[in-house]
Design an enzyme around this catalytic site. Structure first.
Site, PDB file in Angstrom:
ATOM      1  N   GLY A  51      53.316  -3.135  -3.993  1.00  0.00           N
ATOM      2  CA  GLY A  51      54.841  -3.988  -3.744  1.00  0.00           C
ATOM      3  C   GLY A  51      54.645  -3.737  -2.837  1.00  0.00           C
ATOM      4  O   GLY A  51      56.391  -3.890  -1.398  1.00  0.00           O
ATOM      5  N   ASN A  86      51.078 -11.766  -5.352  1.00  0.00           N
ATOM      6  CA  ASN A  86      52.658 -11.866  -5.822  1.00  0.00           C
ATOM      7  C   ASN A  86      53.628 -11.321  -4.702  1.00  0.00           C
ATOM      8  O   ASN A  86      54.175 -12.247  -3.738  1.00  0.00           O
ATOM      9  CB  ASN A  86      52.750 -10.795  -6.722  1.00  0.00           C
ATOM     10  N   THR A  87      53.803 -10.325  -4.088  1.00  0.00           N
ATOM     11  CA  THR A  87      55.103  -9.257  -3.352  1.00  0.00           C
ATOM     12  C   THR A  87      55.424 -10.361  -1.872  1.00  0.00           C
ATOM     13  O   THR A  87      55.583 -11.110  -1.828  1.00  0.00           O
ATOM     14  CB  THR A  87      55.090  -8.187  -2.976  1.00  0.00           C
ATOM     15  N   ALA A 144      47.166  -6.327  -5.554  1.00  0.00           N
ATOM     16  CA  ALA A 144      48.393  -5.088  -4.938  1.00  0.00           C
ATOM     17  C   ALA A 144      48.019  -4.284  -3.478  1.00  0.00           C
ATOM     18  O   ALA A 144      47.340  -4.764  -2.952  1.00  0.00           O
ATOM     19  CB  ALA A 144      48.503  -3.526  -5.638  1.00  0.00           C
ATOM     20  N   GLY A 145      49.197  -4.492  -2.558  1.00  0.00           N
ATOM     21  CA  GLY A 145      49.444  -4.157  -1.202  1.00  0.00           C
ATOM     22  C   GLY A 145      49.213  -5.023  -0.305  1.00  0.00           C
ATOM     23  O   GLY A 145      49.297  -5.141   1.198  1.00  0.00           O
ATOM     24  N   LYS A 189      45.269  -8.396 -18.247  1.00  0.00           N
ATOM     25  CA  LYS A 189      45.075  -7.339 -16.909  1.00  0.00           C
ATOM     26  C   LYS A 189      45.899  -5.842 -17.313  1.00  0.00           C
ATOM     27  O   LYS A 189      46.834  -5.891 -17.683  1.00  0.00           O
ATOM     28  CB  LYS A 189      46.076  -7.642 -16.011  1.00  0.00           C
TER      29      LYS A 189
END
Lengths: 367, 256
Positions: B158, B206-207, B184-185, B97
């Site tokens: 994040g 992830n986050t 993301a986000g 990635k």
């Protein structure tokens, strides 16, 4: 943007004392709901006006930190290569005037110290020297970095302010981070406590982080020695310095340290005390101002305080620090200052885990 | 229903890709993988420590999971290429990635450098999944460069702010003939369901999982949301109208 001096000049005529005394707690509620803080918001958070909002601010800083960094603490340790110094900084144990035994590690001794440190599982190292360009020349530092590279993923340096070419040379060798404290942004105090030597040149030191960034250093750790001068003003300007670097060099990671002055050889005392509460507030305010900035707390602080500061926004912590030359194998000589947190790496590891955080030993790859 | 996610020449049942950063303890990773069914996990090479004294990240990643090393820390194409090569040489496989970020405040990806890195790494046999802003022209160029998928951000990494780039992602899904993996986000399972309903191929989370007080339960919630969104997309959403359409029409008697 020319350099950070121009930003300092803009704030030169600002009446900090009046602002600190007159800041109103009603403004804090508004700041609490903001995503991005202005410079003035940051300053307001540092004043006593935010005292009654400290818990709410702490909760917000905690959430921000977990979102940005997760529940992780990156661990490093310092290695003092030398305590020779040509500067007369009256608060420092290595002050040229202090009659202490001076020492410098040979390359073989550096190798031994690095080997011993790496056996503890540490992968990030901070190499330090006193300010002596002859005893600890760039060539000596280059040799030390080349040795350290064999044992560590990330190499930081905390040494005298360097020229662009010197920083460039070290960046090319794999130095990732430069730690450089202005000590105080108050020019008058700066002159009073830096009596002579290269470090007494305020501007040369002030512009060093920019020289390092331009030279390719990837991350900068700034800070002031809290207690040298009025702490709110000093820490505010340190925060602005970080913000300035972040805007001018978006590829550079910025972080801040918050060392409180400790008594060293020479016995210098300022009478300015930064309380635990104020230290905690500074961490919280910095996190809300520079969301992705690292925050480092060293073993100057006690075990108990360090553990309690973790959730407020701390991202990096030193462990099993020695502040004498060598210290891991070679164990004579004098400390630059006394550490408070004496835990071993393993003990500190266990404490972080018990706090619900993950100790991170490696977070860099030298390419 | 045989609805598999295809990336490169490999097929996956799960459309949830997970991360490995930000956990309070990496020992949670196997449980996250198990409850969510996630089969692909991204790891930052900077965090991979093959000589760790302590049990480390790689020890916790289930063997069946596909490793997706990322180039976190790269500021330009050359650095991303070097990190990918190190990852492959370290035994992390040939998937990568690409993250090229030279703005540490907003962590937005640099499209130009990402494209250059993609070209180089795809030509070296890597299966390249570039992390990008949702940009149509960049997406098209990445197809030509040999990317195996595109990974547009929903909002800044994040941030948990949800799908702020919804319209741009919709265009990518419509125009880019590669898996579109929203990365993301994504802050909550309904965000993931939304992009899956729109036709995204998968999501990387992830986050939102790691920062939840209960990451395992949240991973399961995301898995369910992604599954629901995918099924809704396959079923086809009903038409939206400005006015009510009664299931028992008032004028039906006129046609009897």
């Amino acid at each position: 943007m020319s350099n950070f001096k121009s930003i300092l000049d803009k704030w030169g005529s600002f009446d900090f004392d009046k602002f600190i005394k007159t800041s109103n707690k009603n403004i804090i509620e508004d700041i609490l709901h903001k995503d991005y803080l202005t410079d003035t918001d940051f300053l307001t958070l540092l004043t006593p006006a935010s005292d009654s909002f400290l818990e709410k601010l702490a909760q917000k800083a905690h959430k921000r930190t977990v979102n940005e960094f997760g529940k992780t603490i990156q661990i490093y340790t310092p290695l003092y290569l030398s305590n020779f110094c040509t500067n007369r900084c009256i608060y420092c144990g290595f002050n040229r005037d202090n009659r202490i035994e001076r020492d410098i590690l040979s390359l073989k001794e550096i190798e031994n110290e690095c080997m011993s440190i790496s056996e503890k599982g540490l992968k990030h190292i901070l190499l330090l020297t006193g300010g002596d360009r002859v005893k600890t020349s760039i060539n000596y530092i280059k040799s030390a970095v080349l040795i350290a590279r064999k044992y560590f993923s990330s190499i930081s340096i905390e040494m005298y302010s360097m020229t662009s070419d010197e920083y460039s040379t070290l960046a090319d060798l794999g130095v990732e981070n430069v730690t450089l404290y202005q000590e105080t942004y108050n020019c008058e105090t700066y002159k009073k406590v830096h009596l002579s030597g290269e470090k007494s040149d305020y501007d040369f030191r002030l512009n060093a982080p920019e020289r390092a960034a331009e030279a390719g250093i990837r991350s900068l750790n700034l800070g002031v020695l809290l207690g040298l001068s009025e702490p709110i003003k000093d820490f505010f300007l340190a925060g602005l310095h970080c913000s300035y670097i972040q805007k001018k060099f978006p590829g550079v990671n910025v972080s801040i340290s918050l060392p409180r002055i400790k008594e060293a050889t020479g016995g210098y005392q300022t009478g300015i005390e930064v309380s635990d509460k104020q230290l905690a507030k500074f961490i919280i305010a910095f996190r809300l101002f520079i969301q992705k900035g690292g925050i480092s707390i060293s073993t100057r602080e006690s075990e108990c305080l360090r553990d309690n500061l973790i959730p407020l926004g701390v991202t990096k912590m030193s462990a099993e620090s020695k502040t004498k030359v060598g210290g891991h194998i070679k164990n004579d000589g004098i400390n630059q200052f006394e550490t408070s947190d004496k835990r071993t790496v393993e003990e500190f590891h266990a404490s972080i885990k018990a706090k619900g955080y993950q100790p991170v030993y490696k977070d860099w790859v030298t390419i | 229903m045989n609805d598999l996610l295809k990336i490169g020449n490999e097929y996956f049942k799960s459309r949830l890709l997970t991360g490995s950063g930000k956990y309070s303890c990496d020992s949670i990773i196997p449980e996250i993988s198990e409850v969510s069914g996630s089969e692909i996990i991204t790891v930052a090479l900077r965090r991979v420590d093959l000589n760790s004294k302590h049990k480390s990240l790689m020890d916790y990643i289930p063997k069946h999971m596909k490793l997706l090393p990322n180039t976190s820390g790269a500021r330009n194409a050359l650095e991303a290429v070097k990190i990918a090569r190190i990852a492959r040489a370290s035994g992390c496989g040939n998937w990568v990635k690409i993250e090229v970020i030279s703005d540490n405040k907003y962590l937005l990806p640099d499209g130009y450098e990402t494209l250059k890195a993609t070209e180089i790494l795809a030509s070296e046999g890597f299966v390249v999944l570039p992390y990008i802003n949702a940009d149509l022209y960049l997406g098209r160029s990445l197809i030509d460069a040999g990317a195996a998928a595109v990974m547009p951000l929903g909002s800044p990494i994040g941030s948990n702010r949800g799908i702020q780039c919804k319209e741009m992602i919709k265009i990518l899904i419509d125009q880019i003939n590669l898996p579109v993996i929203v990365d993301a986000g994504i802050g909550k399972p309904s965000d993931a369901a939304l992009v899956m309903e729109m036709g995204a191929s998968a999501c990387l989370i992830n986050t939102a999982i790691a920062s939840s007080p209960n990451p395992v339960l949240m991973a399961e919630a995301f898995s369910n949301a992604i599954d629901a969104g995918r099924k809704a997309f396959l079923a086809g959403l009903g038409t939206k109208t400005e006015y009510a359409v009664a299931s028992s029409p008032l004028t039906g008697f006129l046609h009897e």
